[in-house]
Design a protein around this motif. Structure first.
Motif, PDB file in Angstrom:
ATOM      1  N   ARG A 346      37.531  16.794  79.550  1.00  0.00           N
ATOM      2  CA  ARG A 346      37.061  15.726  78.652  1.00  0.00           C
ATOM      3  C   ARG A 346      38.185  14.724  78.333  1.00  0.00           C
ATOM      4  O   ARG A 346      38.232  14.166  77.252  1.00  0.00           O
ATOM      5  N   PHE A 347      39.061  14.527  79.291  1.00  0.00           N
ATOM      6  CA  PHE A 347      40.141  13.560  79.118  1.00  0.00           C
ATOM      7  C   PHE A 347      39.708  12.254  79.792  1.00  0.00           C
ATOM      8  O   PHE A 347      39.873  12.062  80.996  1.00  0.00           O
ATOM      9  N   ASN A 348      39.130  11.378  79.022  1.00  0.00           N
ATOM     10  CA  ASN A 348      38.620  10.112  79.541  1.00  0.00           C
ATOM     11  C   ASN A 348      39.512   8.969  79.080  1.00  0.00           C
ATOM     12  O   ASN A 348      39.842   8.865  77.896  1.00  0.00           O
ATOM     13  N   TYR A 349      39.904   8.132  80.007  1.00  0.00           N
ATOM     14  CA  TYR A 349      40.786   7.021  79.657  1.00  0.00           C
ATOM     15  C   TYR A 349      40.491   5.806  80.526  1.00  0.00           C
ATOM     16  O   TYR A 349      39.749   5.882  81.521  1.00  0.00           O
ATOM     17  N   LYS A 350      41.072   4.680  80.143  1.00  0.00           N
ATOM     18  CA  LYS A 350      40.931   3.430  80.880  1.00  0.00           C
ATOM     19  C   LYS A 350      42.259   3.059  81.520  1.00  0.00           C
ATOM     20  O   LYS A 350      43.316   3.442  81.013  1.00  0.00           O
ATOM     21  N   PRO A 351      42.231   2.316  82.621  1.00  0.00           N
ATOM     22  CA  PRO A 351      43.491   1.884  83.242  1.00  0.00           C
ATOM     23  C   PRO A 351      44.341   1.082  82.262  1.00  0.00           C
ATOM     24  O   PRO A 351      43.837   0.211  81.556  1.00  0.00           O
ATOM     25  N   GLY A 352      45.623   1.397  82.209  1.00  0.00           N
ATOM     26  CA  GLY A 352      46.531   0.687  81.321  1.00  0.00           C
ATOM     27  C   GLY A 352      46.800   1.387  80.009  1.00  0.00           C
ATOM     28  O   GLY A 352      47.709   0.983  79.277  1.00  0.00           O
ATOM     29  N   SER A 420      46.695  -3.815  78.375  1.00  0.00           N
ATOM     30  CA  SER A 420      46.387  -3.875  79.808  1.00  0.00           C
ATOM     31  C   SER A 420      44.984  -3.392  80.142  1.00  0.00           C
ATOM     32  O   SER A 420      44.487  -3.657  81.237  1.00  0.00           O
ATOM     33  N   GLU A 421      44.332  -2.693  79.235  1.00  0.00           N
ATOM     34  CA  GLU A 421      43.003  -2.176  79.544  1.00  0.00           C
ATOM     35  C   GLU A 421      41.955  -3.283  79.608  1.00  0.00           C
ATOM     36  O   GLU A 421      40.830  -3.058  80.056  1.00  0.00           O
ATOM     37  N   THR A 439      54.525  -0.046  85.083  1.00  0.00           N
ATOM     38  CA  THR A 439      53.674   1.144  84.972  1.00  0.00           C
ATOM     39  C   THR A 439      52.246   0.869  84.477  1.00  0.00           C
ATOM     40  O   THR A 439      51.311   1.493  84.992  1.00  0.00           O
ATOM     41  N   PRO A 440      52.012  -0.036  83.496  1.00  0.00           N
ATOM     42  CA  PRO A 440      50.621  -0.267  83.097  1.00  0.00           C
ATOM     43  C   PRO A 440      49.767  -0.800  84.240  1.00  0.00           C
ATOM     44  O   PRO A 440      48.560  -0.555  84.291  1.00  0.00           O
ATOM     45  N   PHE A 441      50.396  -1.524  85.166  1.00  0.00           N
ATOM     46  CA  PHE A 441      49.646  -2.169  86.230  1.00  0.00           C
ATOM     47  C   PHE A 441      49.463  -1.253  87.438  1.00  0.00           C
ATOM     48  O   PHE A 441      48.642  -1.540  88.306  1.00  0.00           O
ATOM     49  N   ALA A 442      50.225  -0.166  87.505  1.00  0.00           N
ATOM     50  CA  ALA A 442      50.019   0.803  88.577  1.00  0.00           C
ATOM     51  C   ALA A 442      48.624   1.409  88.471  1.00  0.00           C
ATOM     52  O   ALA A 442      47.896   1.523  89.465  1.00  0.00           O
ATOM     53  N   SER A 443      48.245   1.787  87.251  1.00  0.00           N
ATOM     54  CA  SER A 443      46.907   2.336  87.028  1.00  0.00           C
ATOM     55  C   SER A 443      45.836   1.291  87.298  1.00  0.00           C
ATOM     56  O   SER A 443      44.786   1.587  87.877  1.00  0.00           O
ATOM     57  N   VAL A 444      46.103   0.046  86.907  1.00  0.00           N
ATOM     58  CA  VAL A 444      45.151  -1.044  87.127  1.00  0.00           C
ATOM     59  C   VAL A 444      44.955  -1.273  88.623  1.00  0.00           C
ATOM     60  O   VAL A 444      43.817  -1.405  89.109  1.00  0.00           O
ATOM     61  N   LEU A 445      46.054  -1.313  89.382  1.00  0.00           N
ATOM     62  CA  LEU A 445      45.962  -1.554  90.821  1.00  0.00           C
ATOM     63  C   LEU A 445      45.261  -0.402  91.532  1.00  0.00           C
ATOM     64  O   LEU A 445      44.469  -0.615  92.462  1.00  0.00           O
ATOM     65  N   LYS A 446      45.531   0.828  91.092  1.00  0.00           N
ATOM     66  CA  LYS A 446      44.839   1.975  91.679  1.00  0.00           C
ATOM     67  C   LYS A 446      43.341   1.894  91.416  1.00  0.00           C
ATOM     68  O   LYS A 446      42.522   2.225  92.291  1.00  0.00           O
ATOM     69  N   ASN A 447      42.983   1.448  90.225  1.00  0.00           N
ATOM     70  CA  ASN A 447      41.565   1.335  89.887  1.00  0.00           C
ATOM     71  C   ASN A 447      40.898   0.216  90.686  1.00  0.00           C
ATOM     72  O   ASN A 447      39.720   0.314  91.039  1.00  0.00           O
ATOM     73  N   ILE A 448      41.651  -0.864  90.935  1.00  0.00           N
ATOM     74  CA  ILE A 448      41.120  -1.939  91.782  1.00  0.00           C
ATOM     75  C   ILE A 448      40.830  -1.400  93.179  1.00  0.00           C
ATOM     76  O   ILE A 448      39.781  -1.694  93.776  1.00  0.00           O
TER      77      ILE A 448
END
Length: 600
Positions: A346-352, A420-421, A439-448
């Motif tokens: 139940r660990f739900n999060y958004k990129p960034g 960043s989210e 680092t905040p944009f690594a998650s964003v780019l992976k999500n893209i």
């Protein structure tokens, strides 16, 4: 010269590595050149070609001269780029773009001034008290009333769960949530000012009381003033005096250990000293219990915000994921480490978004924030940590010594919202990361990348264009997320969506002939292989600091009149500079930008 394979990455000497060698050079053999002499550089480099009439060689010389003019002159040495720039002052800044910030600052200032004036006037009306105690009384009560409101408001900006909840609603447009720490610091400054004012005014009161008559003092408070107390007894022998001085001491220690340099280098001092707020609030509750010169009602002001903050801490304890298994602790270039953990249920999060980590092997009580670099669709969570402070250095040494073993347990608190989210709510986004600030944009780019590979998600993707800029001092830092960028570049749908720009700011000085020749050779190799030899990407790596003024001008001209999201994570001084460029070019192009900043 020989050719280099397209998959090979070469090592670029840094300016620091060349310092010793440069110092040993004789003055007569100095190879550095002035920034106003590109023609001399070109003539020296192509002296033989000038005597040859071959058209190809002349064209190469012309291309090289143009490259030198464009990329190196009048740029400065790379060492200059590591120094904070003076903030650019602009005449045309749009007030409405920062309207929420100015609006809440106006409200806060009005509340503080209003409460001070209200209490000051109320006590100034009592002529007898002013005659006996002096004008220090209305001043002390005015400052006291302002302290009541500020010391309870200061808890709200650090209530992370509350802010994360607000960020997920439309209210995030009303409240400048990205400025929560700045607002927290501003309130702290007001608290310090009012505390000193309250303390100084009371010292005046103590002097006047210690020189008054018993009859006069009993007309002010007959139950307390049975005799004429001394100045020392009032200041250090009464409950208000003792708790007041203890509260001032707690404030002083919290302020002294909250300095930016201490937070970055000795976070433990900041962390533990800031928990003196518990003693501080206890002193404030007890401080007015004797009702000597005013009512005892501080608890009424504190109970609401304190309940919110206590609920906040209880939620943190409830959400705290204990004993998360460490999958991998890998040492990366430039004193960084990758921490990969099993994803809790139940660990739900958004990129960034970011989390707090605790490692009992290092410290049982310390929690440190790190941005998630994994994507929500992955079956693990990861963070990239740069060894900067004591805690991060110890974590780095654990992994470096091979102790990043799965048996090591990590505790996780979060996730929490960040600026960043909101990347995916824009049509056009500019992502700017400085060093580990990527680092905040690594998650964003992976999500893209995930959305591009999923037909349903790709159709729902609102983003039309992402301009990504990443500056690093050391070449090895690009290896942190080179795999993500490579996968994105290879995806057939990414060419129209993503533009990658990398900058190496720690290369040899741009006025050094070695730097110019090496860069020119790399440029020619890039043209032949379509592969950058510094990062291994298909996009070029530039040397030196980006010209954000020109970059923003071109992007804002391209999207004239449209809404643009600008996201930045890095040094505060660079963030201020980027904001000034946003204001400058949005004013000229009528583009609607929203600037989101995260500092480290």
């Amino acid at each position: 010269g020989g050719s280099t394979s397209s998959g090979e990455v070469i090592e670029i000497p840094s300016e620091k590595e060349n310092e010793g060698r440069d110092r040993d050079d004789d003055d007569d053999d100095e190879i550095g050149i002035g920034t106003d002499q590109p023609d001399i550089v070109c003539r020296d480099c192509f002296e033989d070609q000038e005597e040859d009439d071959d058209v190809t060689e002349k064209r190469e010389r012309k291309d090289f001269e143009a490259h030198v003019e464009e990329n190196y002159y009048p740029q400065r040495a790379a060492s200059h780029y590591l120094k904070p720039n003076k903030r650019q002052k602009l005449k045309n800044t749009s007030l409405w773009r920062n309207f929420p910030v100015y609006f809440w600052l106006f409200i806060f200032a009005g509340v503080c001034i209003g409460f001070f004036a209200w209490n000051f006037v109320e006590y100034a009306k009592n002529e007898n008290q002013v005659r006996v105690v002096g004008w220090g009384l209305p001043f002390s009560r005015g400052f006291a009333q302002t302290l009541k409101i500020t010391t309870v408001i200061i808890l709200i900006p650090v209530s992370r769960n509350l802010l994360t909840t607000i960020r997920a609603t439309a209210l995030h447009h009303i409240f400048p949530l990205d400025k929560n720490i700045s607002f927290h610091k501003l309130i702290a400054i007001v608290i310090a000012f009012c505390s000193v004012g309250h303390w100084a005014a009371h010292y005046v009161n103590f002097h006047n009381i210690s020189t008054a008559t018993v009859a006069d003092l009993q007309s002010v408070n007959p139950s307390f003033f049975t005799d004429v107390p001394s100045f020392t007894k009032l200041a250090f022998g009464t409950i208000p005096g003792i708790t007041g001085h203890l509260a001032i001491l707690c404030l002083f220690l919290m302020y002294m250990n909250a300095h930016k340099r201490i937070r970055q280098k000795e976070y433990e001092r900041f962390y533990y000293s800031h928990h003196l707020f518990i003693i501080f609030y206890a002193c404030l509750i007890i401080h007015g219990s004797k009702k000597i010169l005013g009512p005892h009602d501080y608890w009424k002001w504190l109970i609401g915000p304190a309940a919110i903050y206590v609920a906040e801490r209880m939620i943190r304890l409830g959400r705290e994921q204990k004993n998360i298994k460490l999958i991998e602790g890998r040492v990366l270039p430039d004193r960084a480490v990758l921490i990969k953990l099993t994803k809790p249920r139940r660990f739900n999060y958004k990129p960034g978004q970011y989390i707090f980590l605790n490692c009992k092997k290092i410290s049982k009580s310390e929690w440190h924030p790190f941005t998630l670099t994994s994507s929500p669709h992955e079956d693990f969570i990861s963070v990239h940590v740069r060894a900067a402070g004591n805690w991060t250095k110890k974590l780095y040494k654990l992994c470096e010594a091979g102790e990043g073993h799965p048996k090591i347990k990590i505790r996780v608190d979060g996730p929490y919202g960040s600026a960043s989210e909101h990347v995916f709510t824009y049509d056009h986004a500019i992502l700017i990361g400085a060093g580990i600030g990527v680092t905040p944009f690594a998650s964003v780019l992976k999500n893209i990348l995930f959305k591009l590979e999923n037909d349903y998600e790709r159709r729902r993707l609102k983003l039309k264009k992402v301009h990504f800029y990443w500056t690093c001092r050391e070449q090895g830092s690009f290896k942190w997320f080179a795999d993500v960028l490579t996968d994105l570049e290879r995806h057939p749908h990414s060419s129209d969506l993503l533009e990658v720009n990398t900058f190496l700011t720690g290369a040899v000085a741009s006025h050094d002939i070695r730097s110019i020749l090496l860069w020119y050779g790399l440029q020619q190799q890039y043209l032949m292989s379509n592969r950058d030899l510094v990062t291994g990407l298909s996009s070029r790596t530039y040397w030196g600091r980006p010209n954000y003024d020109r970059i923003f001008k071109n992007i804002f001209e391209k999207y004239r009149g449209e809404r643009i999201g600008v996201f930045f994570c890095g040094p505060e001084s660079l963030g201020d500079e980027l904001l000034s460029f946003c204001q400058k070019h949005s004013h000229a192009t009528r583009s609607r930008f929203q600037f989101h900043k995260e500092n480290f």
